[in-house]
Design a protein around this motif. Structure first.
Motif, PDB file in Angstrom:
ATOM      1  N   GLU A  86       0.822  -1.217   0.000  1.00 36.70           N
ATOM      2  CA  GLU A  86       0.000   0.000   0.000  1.00 36.70           C
ATOM      3  C   GLU A  86       0.851   1.261   0.000  1.00 36.70           C
ATOM      4  O   GLU A  86       0.447   2.292  -0.531  1.00 36.70           O
ATOM      5  N   LYS A  87       2.039   1.179   0.570  1.00 38.95           N
ATOM      6  CA  LYS A  87       2.911   2.350   0.659  1.00 38.95           C
ATOM      7  C   LYS A  87       3.454   2.779  -0.697  1.00 38.95           C
ATOM      8  O   LYS A  87       3.873   3.926  -0.855  1.00 38.95           O
ATOM      9  N   ILE A  88       3.479   1.874  -1.665  1.00 37.70           N
ATOM     10  CA  ILE A  88       4.231   2.157  -2.890  1.00 37.70           C
ATOM     11  C   ILE A  88       3.432   2.036  -4.181  1.00 37.70           C
ATOM     12  O   ILE A  88       3.865   2.553  -5.204  1.00 37.70           O
ATOM     13  N   VAL A  89       2.278   1.349  -4.174  1.00 35.10           N
ATOM     14  CA  VAL A  89       1.595   1.067  -5.442  1.00 35.10           C
ATOM     15  C   VAL A  89       0.600   2.161  -5.802  1.00 35.10           C
ATOM     16  O   VAL A  89       0.076   2.868  -4.950  1.00 35.10           O
ATOM     17  N   ASP A  90       0.349   2.282  -7.115  1.00 32.79           N
ATOM     18  CA  ASP A  90      -0.652   3.218  -7.632  1.00 32.79           C
ATOM     19  C   ASP A  90      -2.005   2.537  -7.818  1.00 32.79           C
ATOM     20  O   ASP A  90      -3.051   3.143  -7.607  1.00 32.79           O
ATOM     21  N   THR A  91      -1.945   1.249  -8.247  1.00 29.36           N
ATOM     22  CA  THR A  91      -3.146   0.554  -8.685  1.00 29.36           C
ATOM     23  C   THR A  91      -3.179  -0.852  -8.108  1.00 29.36           C
ATOM     24  O   THR A  91      -2.143  -1.515  -8.038  1.00 29.36           O
ATOM     25  N   ALA A  92      -4.371  -1.290  -7.700  1.00 26.44           N
ATOM     26  CA  ALA A  92      -4.546  -2.639  -7.165  1.00 26.44           C
ATOM     27  C   ALA A  92      -5.381  -3.480  -8.115  1.00 26.44           C
ATOM     28  O   ALA A  92      -6.403  -3.018  -8.636  1.00 26.44           O
ATOM     29  N   ILE A  93      -4.925  -4.717  -8.340  1.00 30.53           N
ATOM     30  CA  ILE A  93      -5.641  -5.692  -9.162  1.00 30.53           C
ATOM     31  C   ILE A  93      -6.084  -6.812  -8.231  1.00 30.53           C
ATOM     32  O   ILE A  93      -5.248  -7.502  -7.661  1.00 30.53           O
ATOM     33  N   PHE A  94      -7.375  -6.991  -8.073  1.00 22.93           N
ATOM     34  CA  PHE A  94      -7.902  -8.005  -7.161  1.00 22.93           C
ATOM     35  C   PHE A  94      -8.356  -9.231  -7.946  1.00 22.93           C
ATOM     36  O   PHE A  94      -9.246  -9.133  -8.798  1.00 22.93           O
ATOM     37  N   SER A 100      -9.940 -17.413  -9.711  1.00 27.51           N
ATOM     38  CA  SER A 100      -9.563 -17.377 -11.132  1.00 27.51           C
ATOM     39  C   SER A 100     -10.166 -16.213 -11.907  1.00 27.51           C
ATOM     40  O   SER A 100      -9.921 -16.070 -13.099  1.00 27.51           O
ATOM     41  N   HIS A 101     -10.934 -15.358 -11.251  1.00 25.36           N
ATOM     42  CA  HIS A 101     -11.565 -14.218 -11.913  1.00 25.36           C
ATOM     43  C   HIS A 101     -10.912 -12.896 -11.499  1.00 25.36           C
ATOM     44  O   HIS A 101     -10.392 -12.770 -10.388  1.00 25.36           O
ATOM     45  N   LEU A 102     -10.987 -11.917 -12.376  1.00 23.87           N
ATOM     46  CA  LEU A 102     -10.622 -10.555 -12.035  1.00 23.87           C
ATOM     47  C   LEU A 102     -11.829  -9.906 -11.366  1.00 23.87           C
ATOM     48  O   LEU A 102     -12.898  -9.789 -11.965  1.00 23.87           O
ATOM     49  N   VAL A 103     -11.666  -9.495 -10.112  1.00 24.23           N
ATOM     50  CA  VAL A 103     -12.775  -8.917  -9.350  1.00 24.23           C
ATOM     51  C   VAL A 103     -12.864  -7.412  -9.569  1.00 24.23           C
ATOM     52  O   VAL A 103     -13.931  -6.864  -9.841  1.00 24.23           O
ATOM     53  N   GLN A 104     -11.712  -6.739  -9.467  1.00 19.27           N
ATOM     54  CA  GLN A 104     -11.726  -5.282  -9.548  1.00 19.27           C
ATOM     55  C   GLN A 104     -10.322  -4.758  -9.791  1.00 19.27           C
ATOM     56  O   GLN A 104      -9.345  -5.340  -9.347  1.00 19.27           O
ATOM     57  N   VAL A 105     -10.234  -3.654 -10.519  1.00 16.31           N
ATOM     58  CA  VAL A 105      -8.997  -2.886 -10.656  1.00 16.31           C
ATOM     59  C   VAL A 105      -9.302  -1.479 -10.179  1.00 16.31           C
ATOM     60  O   VAL A 105     -10.264  -0.861 -10.639  1.00 16.31           O
ATOM     61  N   CYS A 106      -8.516  -0.965  -9.236  1.00 21.34           N
ATOM     62  CA  CYS A 106      -8.804   0.371  -8.728  1.00 21.34           C
ATOM     63  C   CYS A 106      -7.531   1.097  -8.339  1.00 21.34           C
ATOM     64  O   CYS A 106      -6.540   0.484  -7.932  1.00 21.34           O
ATOM     65  N   GLY A 107      -7.548   2.414  -8.484  1.00 23.82           N
ATOM     66  CA  GLY A 107      -6.447   3.250  -8.041  1.00 23.82           C
ATOM     67  C   GLY A 107      -6.458   3.343  -6.521  1.00 23.82           C
ATOM     68  O   GLY A 107      -7.521   3.486  -5.918  1.00 23.82           O
ATOM     69  N   VAL A 108      -5.276   3.260  -5.912  1.00 24.45           N
ATOM     70  CA  VAL A 108      -5.196   3.279  -4.454  1.00 24.45           C
ATOM     71  C   VAL A 108      -5.634   4.631  -3.903  1.00 24.45           C
ATOM     72  O   VAL A 108      -6.364   4.705  -2.912  1.00 24.45           O
ATOM     73  N   GLU A 109      -5.221   5.713  -4.533  1.00 24.14           N
ATOM     74  CA  GLU A 109      -5.611   7.039  -4.064  1.00 24.14           C
ATOM     75  C   GLU A 109      -7.108   7.263  -4.265  1.00 24.14           C
ATOM     76  O   GLU A 109      -7.791   7.839  -3.410  1.00 24.14           O
ATOM     77  N   GLU A 110      -7.620   6.783  -5.411  1.00 28.27           N
ATOM     78  CA  GLU A 110      -9.063   6.886  -5.672  1.00 28.27           C
ATOM     79  C   GLU A 110      -9.851   6.112  -4.619  1.00 28.27           C
ATOM     80  O   GLU A 110     -10.924   6.547  -4.180  1.00 28.27           O
ATOM     81  N   LEU A 111      -9.326   4.969  -4.204  1.00 23.31           N
ATOM     82  CA  LEU A 111      -9.960   4.160  -3.175  1.00 23.31           C
ATOM     83  C   LEU A 111     -10.071   4.951  -1.864  1.00 23.31           C
ATOM     84  O   LEU A 111     -11.115   4.938  -1.199  1.00 23.31           O
ATOM     85  N   ARG A 112      -9.011   5.641  -1.535  1.00 26.80           N
ATOM     86  CA  ARG A 112      -9.021   6.443  -0.310  1.00 26.80           C
ATOM     87  C   ARG A 112     -10.004   7.607  -0.411  1.00 26.80           C
ATOM     88  O   ARG A 112     -10.753   7.904   0.534  1.00 26.80           O
ATOM     89  N   MET A 113     -10.005   8.284  -1.563  1.00 25.56           N
ATOM     90  CA  MET A 113     -10.820   9.490  -1.719  1.00 25.56           C
ATOM     91  C   MET A 113     -12.306   9.172  -1.850  1.00 25.56           C
ATOM     92  O   MET A 113     -13.151   9.809  -1.231  1.00 25.56           O
ATOM     93  N   ARG A 114     -12.656   8.184  -2.668  1.00 22.78           N
ATOM     94  CA  ARG A 114     -14.063   7.889  -2.967  1.00 22.78           C
ATOM     95  C   ARG A 114     -14.732   6.993  -1.936  1.00 22.78           C
ATOM     96  O   ARG A 114     -15.917   7.164  -1.631  1.00 22.78           O
ATOM     97  N   GLU A 115     -13.961   6.020  -1.428  1.00 20.99           N
ATOM     98  CA  GLU A 115     -14.565   5.061  -0.505  1.00 20.99           C
ATOM     99  C   GLU A 115     -14.064   5.214   0.929  1.00 20.99           C
ATOM    100  O   GLU A 115     -14.599   4.584   1.841  1.00 20.99           O
ATOM    101  N   GLY A 116     -13.035   6.043   1.104  1.00 22.42           N
ATOM    102  CA  GLY A 116     -12.479   6.221   2.437  1.00 22.42           C
ATOM    103  C   GLY A 116     -11.868   4.954   2.994  1.00 22.42           C
ATOM    104  O   GLY A 116     -11.896   4.716   4.203  1.00 22.42           O
ATOM    105  N   LYS A 117     -11.293   4.128   2.097  1.00 23.33           N
ATOM    106  CA  LYS A 117     -10.752   2.839   2.509  1.00 23.33           C
ATOM    107  C   LYS A 117      -9.290   2.718   2.130  1.00 23.33           C
ATOM    108  O   LYS A 117      -8.851   3.240   1.099  1.00 23.33           O
TER     109      LYS A 117
END
Length: 239
Positions: free
Chosen positions: A190-198, A202-219
């Motif tokens: 979390e300290k270094i990445v821009d984007t998370a791939i979940f 065997s499925h892709l669940v979500q791709v999201c920006g770490v900063e966007e995650l903090r700003m939009r979801e507060g997580k």
């Protein structure tokens, strides 16, 4: 144009589907965390990106062209498996890479070894898991690749060694370079990445920006990981 892209890619082993209809784009200048429990498809996806594993359907592309011999010259990969011969010294491991990759710098390799407090004449078969992890990172980051795929580079490594490894990895950060790291150590990434791939089952669940995650979801990234995987009883080692 995306640097690395998979389009509706699937990999089936017998009755087991390791990767199921995943589409994903990797862009230059970004650091990605590929997250998910064991068996979620992360390693298989990376191996298909390298051309080590052939997809059952769909395709992987590097700069718009199908993955092949040419693309491997610009994609560097650290696997979880050991891949040096038992007779090799750490110096031999560097020479081995120099024979295979034109972009390998022995001078940079030696600099990384010195930083990680590794002696070139040590035999690889005598190395601890932590020391072997450092060697794998050193030979990989001594290349001038465009994409670095690092599969569990921090697995089983103590805190101080992690710092040495991550410092060496982050030196490769460049507007023209993409880094993809898979790890169980979500809070470390979390300290270094821009984007998370979940990835999950065997499925892709979500791709999201770490900063966007903090700003939009507060997580935080750790919060999101728990949200996606926690309810099914899958727990991650947040070390």
């Amino acid at each position: 144009m995306n640097m690395l892209e998979c389009r509706d890619i699937t990999k089936v082993y017998g009755r087991k589907t390791a990767v199921d209809h995943v589409s994903l784009q990797i862009e230059p200048g970004r650091i990605y965390a590929m997250l998910g429990p064991n068996g979620s498809g992360k390693t298989t996806l990376m191996k298909m990106a390298m051309g080590i594993v052939k997809p059952t359907s769909g395709g992987f592309y590097y700069q718009g062209e199908p993955i092949g011999v040419e693309s491997r010259k610009e994609i560097a990969y650290v696997s979880t498996e050991p891949y040096f011969y038992s007779w090799m010294t750490i110096r031999d491991a560097g020479k081995y890479y120099a024979d295979f990759f034109e972009d390998f710098s022995m001078q940079e390799y030696e600099r990384l070894l010195d930083r990680m407090e590794l002696t070139p004449d040590m035999r690889t078969k005598a190395l601890s898991s932590g020391m072997m992890a450092k060697v794998k990172i050193a030979v990989t980051m001594a290349r001038k690749a465009k994409v670095y795929l690092l599969d569990e580079p921090l697995n089983g490594i103590d805190l101080l060694a992690r710092d040495q490894i991550m410092e060496s990895v982050l030196e490769a950060v460049d507007p023209e370079v993409a880094l993809v790291l898979s790890s169980h150590l979500v809070d470390e990434l979390e300290k270094i990445v821009d984007t998370a791939i979940f990835m999950k089952d065997s499925h892709l669940v979500q791709v999201c920006g770490v900063e966007e995650l903090r700003m939009r979801e507060g997580k935080s990234l750790v919060d999101k990981y728990r949200e996606i995987y926690g309810h099914s009883g899958e727990r991650n080692r947040m070390e």
